[in-house]
Design an enzyme around this catalytic site. Structure first.
Site, PDB file in Angstrom:
ATOM      1  N   ASP A 291       0.792  -1.225   0.000  1.00 39.83           N
ATOM      2  CA  ASP A 291       0.000   0.000   0.000  1.00 39.83           C
ATOM      3  C   ASP A 291       0.832   1.286   0.000  1.00 39.83           C
ATOM      4  O   ASP A 291       0.412   2.312   0.526  1.00 39.83           O
ATOM      5  CB  ASP A 291      -0.902  -0.012   1.244  1.00 39.83           C
ATOM      6  CG  ASP A 291      -0.120  -0.380   2.504  1.00 39.83           C
ATOM      7  OD1 ASP A 291       1.101  -0.158   2.525  1.00 39.83           O
ATOM      8  OD2 ASP A 291      -0.730  -0.911   3.459  1.00 39.83           O
TER       9      ASP A 291
ATOM     10  N   GLU B  43      -0.342  -9.135  -1.245  1.00 35.32           N
ATOM     11  CA  GLU B  43      -0.846  -8.627   0.041  1.00 35.32           C
ATOM     12  C   GLU B  43      -2.076  -7.737  -0.184  1.00 35.32           C
ATOM     13  O   GLU B  43      -2.182  -6.611   0.303  1.00 35.32           O
ATOM     14  CB  GLU B  43       0.223  -7.875   0.831  1.00 35.32           C
ATOM     15  CG  GLU B  43      -0.115  -7.744   2.310  1.00 35.32           C
ATOM     16  CD  GLU B  43       0.936  -6.933   3.081  1.00 35.32           C
ATOM     17  OE1 GLU B  43       0.934  -5.706   2.979  1.00 35.32           O
ATOM     18  OE2 GLU B  43       1.736  -7.555   3.782  1.00 35.32           O
TER      19      GLU B  43
ATOM     20  N   GLU C  58      -2.038   4.909   3.612  1.00 36.19           N
ATOM     21  CA  GLU C  58      -2.006   3.539   3.091  1.00 36.19           C
ATOM     22  C   GLU C  58      -3.389   2.924   2.852  1.00 36.19           C
ATOM     23  O   GLU C  58      -3.582   2.159   1.909  1.00 36.19           O
ATOM     24  CB  GLU C  58      -1.199   2.627   4.028  1.00 36.19           C
ATOM     25  CG  GLU C  58       0.304   2.885   4.009  1.00 36.19           C
ATOM     26  CD  GLU C  58       0.744   3.977   4.960  1.00 36.19           C
ATOM     27  OE1 GLU C  58      -0.120   4.634   5.592  1.00 36.19           O
ATOM     28  OE2 GLU C  58       1.964   4.191   5.078  1.00 36.19           O
TER      29      GLU C  58
ATOM     30  N   HIS D  98       6.990   4.591  13.570  1.00 37.96           N
ATOM     31  CA  HIS D  98       7.269   5.474  12.432  1.00 37.96           C
ATOM     32  C   HIS D  98       6.030   6.002  11.711  1.00 37.96           C
ATOM     33  O   HIS D  98       6.145   6.850  10.844  1.00 37.96           O
ATOM     34  CB  HIS D  98       8.137   4.735  11.407  1.00 37.96           C
ATOM     35  CG  HIS D  98       7.367   3.722  10.598  1.00 37.96           C
ATOM     36  ND1 HIS D  98       7.036   2.495  11.098  1.00 37.96           N
ATOM     37  CD2 HIS D  98       6.851   3.776   9.346  1.00 37.96           C
ATOM     38  CE1 HIS D  98       6.363   1.819  10.180  1.00 37.96           C
ATOM     39  NE2 HIS D  98       6.226   2.564   9.109  1.00 37.96           N
TER      40      HIS D  98
ATOM     41  N   ARG E 236       3.122   7.783   9.935  1.00 41.81           N
ATOM     42  CA  ARG E 236       2.922   9.210   9.668  1.00 41.81           C
ATOM     43  C   ARG E 236       1.853   9.828  10.569  1.00 41.81           C
ATOM     44  O   ARG E 236       1.993  10.938  11.062  1.00 41.81           O
ATOM     45  CB  ARG E 236       2.504   9.365   8.204  1.00 41.81           C
ATOM     46  CG  ARG E 236       2.449  10.760   7.685  1.00 41.81           C
ATOM     47  CD  ARG E 236       2.053  10.714   6.228  1.00 41.81           C
ATOM     48  NE  ARG E 236       3.166  10.307   5.395  1.00 41.81           N
ATOM     49  CZ  ARG E 236       3.928  11.150   4.711  1.00 41.81           C
ATOM     50  NH1 ARG E 236       3.674  12.439   4.742  1.00 41.81           N
ATOM     51  NH2 ARG E 236       4.920  10.727   3.967  1.00 41.81           N
TER      52      ARG E 236
ATOM     53  N   HIS F 103      14.100   4.891  12.526  1.00 40.93           N
ATOM     54  CA  HIS F 103      13.528   4.878  11.180  1.00 40.93           C
ATOM     55  C   HIS F 103      14.265   5.902  10.325  1.00 40.93           C
ATOM     56  O   HIS F 103      14.658   6.959  10.816  1.00 40.93           O
ATOM     57  CB  HIS F 103      12.034   5.218  11.255  1.00 40.93           C
ATOM     58  CG  HIS F 103      11.297   4.869   9.999  1.00 40.93           C
ATOM     59  ND1 HIS F 103      11.087   5.779   8.999  1.00 40.93           N
ATOM     60  CD2 HIS F 103      10.743   3.707   9.573  1.00 40.93           C
ATOM     61  CE1 HIS F 103      10.436   5.184   8.013  1.00 40.93           C
ATOM     62  NE2 HIS F 103      10.202   3.930   8.337  1.00 40.93           N
TER      63      HIS F 103
HETATM   64  N1  UDP Z   1      12.842  -3.789   9.325  1.00 43.17           N
HETATM   65  C1  UDP Z   1      14.212  -3.877   9.101  1.00 43.17           C
HETATM   66  N2  UDP Z   1      15.050  -3.077   9.841  1.00 43.17           N
HETATM   67  C2  UDP Z   1      14.573  -2.193  10.754  1.00 43.17           C
HETATM   68  C3  UDP Z   1      13.176  -2.108  10.979  1.00 43.17           C
HETATM   69  C4  UDP Z   1      12.340  -2.919  10.237  1.00 43.17           C
HETATM   70  O1  UDP Z   1      14.661  -4.674   8.267  1.00 43.17           O
HETATM   71  O2  UDP Z   1      15.367  -1.483  11.356  1.00 43.17           O
HETATM   72  C5  UDP Z   1      11.932  -4.622   8.518  1.00 43.17           C
HETATM   73  C6  UDP Z   1      10.982  -5.491   9.325  1.00 43.17           C
HETATM   74  O3  UDP Z   1      11.486  -6.789   9.476  1.00 43.17           O
HETATM   75  C7  UDP Z   1       9.715  -5.492   8.480  1.00 43.17           C
HETATM   76  C8  UDP Z   1       9.778  -4.213   7.704  1.00 43.17           C
HETATM   77  O4  UDP Z   1      11.110  -3.735   7.789  1.00 43.17           O
HETATM   78  O5  UDP Z   1       9.696  -6.550   7.550  1.00 43.17           O
HETATM   79  C9  UDP Z   1       8.802  -3.254   8.320  1.00 43.17           C
HETATM   80  O6  UDP Z   1       9.045  -2.017   7.883  1.00 43.17           O
HETATM   81  P1  UDP Z   1       8.261  -0.772   8.445  1.00 43.17           P
HETATM   82  O7  UDP Z   1       7.897  -0.994   9.853  1.00 43.17           O
HETATM   83  O8  UDP Z   1       9.127   0.385   8.115  1.00 43.17           O
HETATM   84  O9  UDP Z   1       6.996  -0.691   7.492  1.00 43.17           O
HETATM   85  P2  UDP Z   1       5.507  -1.265   7.535  1.00 43.17           P
HETATM   86  O10 UDP Z   1       5.568  -2.750   7.601  1.00 43.17           O
HETATM   87  O11 UDP Z   1       4.816  -0.633   8.692  1.00 43.17           O
HETATM   88  O12 UDP Z   1       4.928  -0.820   6.239  1.00 43.17           O
END
Ligand code: UDP
Length: 364
Positions: free
Chosen positions: A96, A118, A132, A204, A206, A237
């Site tokens: 998303d 997904e 999203e 993180h 928004r 982040h």
């Molecule tokens: N992740 C990573 N390093 C970090 C933080 C997160 O590799 O320092 C990975 C985590 O395993 C997950 C993904 O990044 O698969 C999640 O990213 P984020 O939380 O930024 O995004 P969201 O899933 O909320 O879209």
């Protein structure tokens, strides 16, 4: 030979799409190119590298301080240019993000079929998560093949009028990613003193920027201060707005380690060694559930309700007191609740999602 272009722009997209690219490239009958929108720049490159992969096409779209609309329009135009030249049969996007929506739209305008990995996650609150929820609903309207990770996600899509025969329940590819990363040796890991309980903290979103985020960080500080055996690890982040406030509010505490974002291999290892997770992330909810690491979700609603129902995730809301209350219940010695949450669950997938998606793509 079917030509597929897989588009990714952010770290989570790379984590969830690289295993699929690997699966497709291992099969006969597919030509797969990878287009990077550049949304997460170097971070995306590093994540792809962890999966031993690089981009075939890369857009230069990121500038500090640009608006969401500017980024979106650059990705739309850049993807359009490449699709016109390369003329793939299918464009695959995931999740998303602005990248996923722009690429799905570029494919749609060019009359190219779209596959959405997904698909069907919903909170049904248009502004949470923002933007999203709007992105994923719009992608569903434009896609031809909807790879829903769970039966609940498939139900959402069908309820929105998507033709049932185009919705496939595959599991989430993030579990496939975990299977891969956990067999690798991380280059670097933070040092956590032996005998301590490791609390992994990420925030993180928004919609949490500003006061809400400050409350979350204050909650973390208070929790760590109340438990001398807890060490918190906080990967910062990459977004500057998040980094600044987190480093300011968490600095100077010996048991709170603010670290540069670990590679996905190191992050998954860290997650698997955690006692407890506090997060507002989407993907981490799925990963923690698959690994059986109890997780406090610092949000009022989640599109990953399966993990709440399976008893792996607990919603605390994003307010300071709510986060502390939910976490305290789990940090108590002999917490029954903690024990009940500490078991892996396959509600988000069993590690076979990429294989299923590839099987479907082979047939269509
Ligand atoms: N992740 C990573 N390093 C970090 C933080 C997160 O590799 O320092 C990975 C985590 O395993 C997950 C993904 O990044 O698969 C999640 O990213 P984020 O939380 O930024 O995004 P969201 O899933 O909320 O879209």
């Amino acid at each position: 030979m079917k030509k597929n272009t897989v588009v990714m722009g952010t770290r989570p997209e790379a984590i969830k799409l690289c295993p699929l690219v690997r699966e497709l490239r291992g099969r006969a009958g597919f030509f797969v190119s990878v287009l990077s929108s550049g949304q997460h720049g170097e971070l995306l490159r590093e994540t792809m590298h962890d999966f031993e992969m690089g981009a075939d096409f890369e857009l230069d779209t990121m500038r500090a301080g640009q608006s969401a609309a500017t980024l979106f329009s650059k990705i739309l135009l850049g993807t359009d240019r490449i699709l016109r030249r390369e003329k793939p049969d299918l464009v695959i996007v995931q999740g998303d993000t602005a990248t996923a929506l722009a690429a799905a739209q570029a494919a749609f305008y060019n009359g190219i079929e779209g596959g959405h990995v997904e698909a069907g996650l919903r909170t049904y609150h248009m502004r949470s998560p923002f933007p999203e929820e709007m992105h994923r609903r719009a992608i569903a309207l434009m896609s031809d093949y909807h790879f829903a990770p769970t039966p609940t996600a498939a139900k959402h899509l069908i309820g929105e009028g998507i033709e049932e025969g185009r919705v496939y329940v595959t599991g989430n590819t993030v579990v496939d990613a975990l299977r891969y990363t956990l067999t690798r040796e991380p280059a670097r890991m933070p040092t956590v003193p032996k005998g301590c309980r490791l609390l992994l903290f990420t925030a993180h979103r928004r919609e949490h920027w500003g006061r809400t985020m400050e409350g979350m960080l204050r909650a973390l500080r208070r929790i760590v201060e109340a438990h001398p055996d807890v060490v918190a690890v906080c990967p910062l982040h990459p977004n500057p707005a998040v980094r600044r406030v987190a480093s300011k509010m968490l600095s100077g505490h010996g048991r709170i380690l603010c670290i540069e974002p670990p590679s996905v291999v190191a992050f998954h290892r860290l997650l698997s060694e955690s006692y407890l997770v506090l997060t507002d992330s989407g993907g981490i909810q799925e990963e923690a559930t698959a690994l059986g690491i109890p997780t406090v979700v610092m949000r009022y609603s989640t599109e990953r309700t399966e993990g709440v129902l399976s008893g792996n995730l607990r919603l605390s809301g994003s307010g300071e007191e709510g986060i502390i209350e939910a976490t305290e219940l789990l940090l108590r010695p002999d917490s029954e609740l903690y024990r009940s949450m500490r078991r892996p669950s396959a509600v988000f997938g069993d590690g076979g999602a990429c294989k299923r998606i590839a099987d479907i793509l082979q047939k269509i």
